[in-house]
Design a protein around this motif. Structure first.
Motif, short mmCIF file in Angstrom:
data_model
loop_
_atom_site.label_atom_id
_atom_site.label_comp_id
_atom_site.label_asym_id
_atom_site.label_seq_id
_atom_site.Cartn_x
_atom_site.Cartn_y
_atom_site.Cartn_z
N ILE A 1 28.16 -96.34 66.25
CA ILE A 1 28.26 -96.93 67.77
C ILE A 1 27.71 -96.08 68.54
O ILE A 1 28.06 -94.69 68.72
N SER B 1 31.40 -107.08 70.04
CA SER B 1 31.88 -106.27 68.82
C SER B 1 33.48 -105.81 68.89
O SER B 1 34.22 -105.84 68.02
N VAL C 1 34.83 -103.69 70.38
CA VAL C 1 35.03 -101.97 70.54
C VAL C 1 35.32 -101.53 71.83
O VAL C 1 34.75 -102.00 73.05
N TYR D 1 36.62 -93.95 70.53
CA TYR D 1 36.40 -95.39 70.47
C TYR D 1 37.51 -95.82 69.52
O TYR D 1 38.36 -95.15 68.76
N GLY E 1 38.00 -99.33 67.12
CA GLY E 1 37.28 -100.65 66.82
C GLY E 1 38.49 -101.58 66.21
O GLY E 1 39.45 -101.59 66.06
N LYS E 2 37.62 -102.38 65.33
CA LYS E 2 38.52 -103.70 64.52
C LYS E 2 39.10 -102.77 63.63
O LYS E 2 38.85 -101.87 63.00
N ASN F 1 39.18 -95.81 64.60
CA ASN F 1 39.27 -95.05 65.73
C ASN F 1 38.75 -93.69 65.38
O ASN F 1 38.79 -93.26 64.20
#
Length: 110
Positions: free
Chosen positions: A45, A79, A81, A97, A99-100, A104
């Motif tokens: 990312i 995404s 994110v 971050y 995310g899904k 993290n």
């Protein structure tokens, strides 16, 4: 264990002065609030922000939320994110971050 991690994250947020349930504003942050940032997060990312914003996630402009003068989040709609950007009192940025699937981590500045 999961509760301890959540409590640690909350304690960090309280230290940074960012623990709020709602953003202060959904608008782009005022000029000077967001520093120049280039970072790479786990999962390939890429994050970029010019001074004053906006914040780009993998080349796409994220929806910016300003929580305080030194804490911002940008969500990439494609995404899912969420990039968290906090600015320390000395002006240095910290980027992380989420995310899904609760993915993290801390992003590496460059």
């Amino acid at each position: 264990m999961r509760h301890m991690v959540a409590l640690s994250a909350l304690a960090l947020a309280l230290q940074l002065g960012v623990a709020r349930s709602q953003p202060v504003s959904d608008d782009t942050a005022p000029a000077g609030g967001i520093p120049l940032v280039n970072a790479t997060c786990p999962g390939k990312i890429e994050v970029h922000a010019d001074k004053g914003g906006p914040i780009f996630v993998n080349g796409r402009e994220g929806k910016l939320k300003r929580f305080s003068a030194n804490y911002f989040e940008a969500r990439d709609a494609s995404s899912g994110v969420v990039i968290s950007l906090s600015v320390n009192p000395d002006g240095t940025p910290l980027v992380s971050y989420t995310g899904k699937g609760r993915a993290n981590g801390i992003c590496e500045l460059h």
